[in-house]
Structures are given as C-alpha cells and as structure tokens.
Design an enzyme around this catalytic site. Structure first.
Site, PDB file in Angstrom:
ATOM      1  N   HIS A   1       0.859  -1.184   0.000  1.00 33.13           N
ATOM      2  CA  HIS A   1       0.000   0.000   0.000  1.00 33.13           C
ATOM      3  C   HIS A   1       0.903   1.244   0.000  1.00 33.13           C
ATOM      4  O   HIS A   1       2.052   1.180   0.468  1.00 33.13           O
ATOM      5  CB  HIS A   1      -0.911   0.007   1.228  1.00 33.13           C
ATOM      6  CG  HIS A   1      -2.026  -0.994   1.167  1.00 33.13           C
ATOM      7  ND1 HIS A   1      -3.082  -1.015   2.052  1.00 33.13           N
ATOM      8  CD2 HIS A   1      -2.245  -2.025   0.295  1.00 33.13           C
ATOM      9  CE1 HIS A   1      -3.901  -2.006   1.733  1.00 33.13           C
ATOM     10  NE2 HIS A   1      -3.421  -2.637   0.693  1.00 33.13           N
TER      11      HIS A   1
ATOM     12  N   CYS B   1      -6.002   1.761   6.006  1.00 34.43           N
ATOM     13  CA  CYS B   1      -6.624   0.495   6.403  1.00 34.43           C
ATOM     14  C   CYS B   1      -6.024   0.038   7.733  1.00 34.43           C
ATOM     15  O   CYS B   1      -5.147   0.689   8.308  1.00 34.43           O
ATOM     16  CB  CYS B   1      -6.391  -0.563   5.310  1.00 34.43           C
ATOM     17  SG  CYS B   1      -4.713  -1.222   5.270  1.00 34.43           S
TER      18      CYS B   1
ATOM     19  N   GLU C   1       1.055   3.909   1.780  1.00 36.63           N
ATOM     20  CA  GLU C   1       1.592   4.323   3.081  1.00 36.63           C
ATOM     21  C   GLU C   1       2.787   3.465   3.489  1.00 36.63           C
ATOM     22  O   GLU C   1       3.811   3.956   3.969  1.00 36.63           O
ATOM     23  CB  GLU C   1       0.534   4.193   4.201  1.00 36.63           C
ATOM     24  CG  GLU C   1      -0.746   4.946   3.984  1.00 36.63           C
ATOM     25  CD  GLU C   1      -1.834   4.105   3.337  1.00 36.63           C
ATOM     26  OE1 GLU C   1      -1.560   3.470   2.288  1.00 36.63           O
ATOM     27  OE2 GLU C   1      -2.953   4.096   3.856  1.00 36.63           O
TER      28      GLU C   1
ATOM     29  N   CYS D   1      -2.187  -0.551   7.517  1.00 36.70           N
ATOM     30  CA  CYS D   1      -1.403   0.687   7.411  1.00 36.70           C
ATOM     31  C   CYS D   1      -1.494   1.526   8.685  1.00 36.70           C
ATOM     32  O   CYS D   1      -0.506   2.175   9.069  1.00 36.70           O
ATOM     33  CB  CYS D   1      -1.860   1.489   6.198  1.00 36.70           C
ATOM     34  SG  CYS D   1      -1.433   0.673   4.640  1.00 36.70           S
TER      35      CYS D   1
END
Lengths: 159, 159
Positions: free
Chosen positions: A58, A88, A60, A91
């Site tokens: 992801h 999420c 991040e 993260c």
C-alpha cells in the site's frame, strides 16, 4: 514545497501519486511523506500491490519503508504522512509502529478504513503510539472520485 | 516435512526462526509458510525490523512478501502460516489480504495481538477474508519463553 505549504498542497501531490497508480492499473491511492522541519517532500508512492506482487505494498507502507531505509531507522517521528484514502487496518498499525506524528488523509473508507472507520485503531489499547495530529477529509472529493472512477471502469470491463 | 507433519512440528521450525532472530538482536518471533498440498515449508523468517530498518518487517509480513513474490501473486490461499506469537494488528490485516486459509500461532499477545486480543480483526466488518482455520496456543510456553527471556535481558542491560 516549503514550510508555507498547506495540507491541501501536499494532498495534491499525493493525488498525483494516486493518478500514476491508476495508470499502472493499481488501486489509485497515493501518499507522500513530508519532513516536518523543512516542509520538503521526502518520499512519494502510489499503491503497488499488483506491480510488486505484494499484498502489503500500500502507498503508506511503501513511503514508510522507503524513508526508514534511507534514515537507517525504524521510527520516523519527524515525518508527516499525507495519503489520499483513510488508512486500512494494516497501514494504521504500520503508521503507529513508525511513530508518525501527523497523519492527514483524504477520502474516508467505511469499508476498509481503520482511523474513523472499522477498528479505529488509534483509540485502541493495543495501539502504543497515536499521531498527535490526525486530520481526515482533506480534498476528500477528488481523492474519492479517482477511486470511484477506477472501480466503475473495472465493473464495466467485467461485463 | 511432509503431509503427516503436525502443527507442533511446524511450530518448532517457526521457533528456530525466532531463535535466529534473537541471535541477531531482533524481537524473537518466527514464522513459516507451508504448502497446504505437499506439506513442504516454502518460506521462513524471523523478525527483521532492526536489520532491515523497516518497522513492517515482522516475521509474518516477510514470509508473505517472499512467497507472493515467488508465486507472482498477491494472494496465496494455498499456504498455511505458522507464527510463534499472536499476530499484531498490522500482520492480521496482511494475513487477510494475502488470503491465508490457515493460521496457527503460539503464544498469545494481550498487549499487541489482534486475533484473540485487541481489535480481534478477523471478526470485524472491515475484515474481508478470515482464515477458515485459526488455532492459537500451539507450543505457547516455549514460544512465550523466548520472548520473555529476550526482554528480561534487555531490561537487565538497561540498568
């Protein structure tokens, strides 16, 4: 960017990363890390789960990994994180581990988010560091629009 | 290992990874991924957050990344995951993203876990895949002992 840049300014850069991700057929979420002292952007990424064959890639996570490696550190408290979508669960916990002090995100994510949605991780007892500043909804409309357009295209293609 | 191997057999291999991690001054948590069809161990790692300067380099994340990359896939439903400590919030979500079908862990982690502890992620609405088999407490005593010894040594050294 410099110290006078606003949250919106940085979010526009994160949006550019999301747009680049979409062009790679990646879920269009983008993130930038900013040096809290200078205001300089020090890392930027869009999602790369498909490209990297990595479910943890992801935006991040990618900017945190990138910066930590360059800083030779597991913690980067001097960095602010801007991301186009509410982080999420994975993260949010990574943001906590990295000791990020300021988190700014764009669109809320009721289905998968973990800041204002879902497990609301930063308010949990098993969260041992919470960013001192958390701001959601910055450029929420364009940050959400790019995701809605992406998934609409996917559904159309699936017919 | 083969198809007759037990959960304890695989957990012993995960414990070896934890021991190797401790020898590197890493928090001693270890994980192995097992091919559900053949019973073969296909990936193994201990925590590497210090070594890699990566706060996301938990044992579970490392074996998932490793296997996904080799499988050229974001999802590895044919793999079973064995880990010596109850997965944290970050790792639980990563396990869900990777579509792991069986999760076996050793010691519970009330302070940082997210399976039976904390956010109990696999029961949440924002969790979109739950392993069909989740077993905790396998070799919990030795899996916890190695962590307790590690942190005791750290406290002694800090005096």
């Amino acid at each position: 960017m410099n110290k006078n840049a606003t949250d919106e300014d940085y979010m526009r850069l994160a949006l550019e990363q999301a747009q680049s991700a979409a062009a790679q057929d990646e879920v269009p979420v983008g993130a930038v890390l900013v040096d809290a002292t200078t205001g300089a952007v020090v890392a930027a990424a869009g999602n790369r789960t498909r490209t990297d064959c990595d479910p943890t890639a992801h935006a991040e996570i990618l900017v945190i990994r990138d910066m930590c490696r360059r800083d030779n550190a597991q913690r980067i408290p001097a960095c602010h994180l801007y991301v186009t979508l509410e982080p999420c669960t994975m993260c949010s916990a990574a943001i906590s581990f990295a000791r990020i002090e300021k988190l700014v995100y764009g669109a809320p994510d009721p289905k998968g988010g973990a800041v204002e949605s879902g497990v609301q991780f930063f308010g949990q007892e098993t969260c041992h560091h919470r960013p001192s500043v958390i701001t959601g909804g910055v450029l929420a409309q364009p940050c959400g629009d790019i995701l809605r357009a992406f998934f609409k295209d996917k559904r159309m293609a699936g017919r």
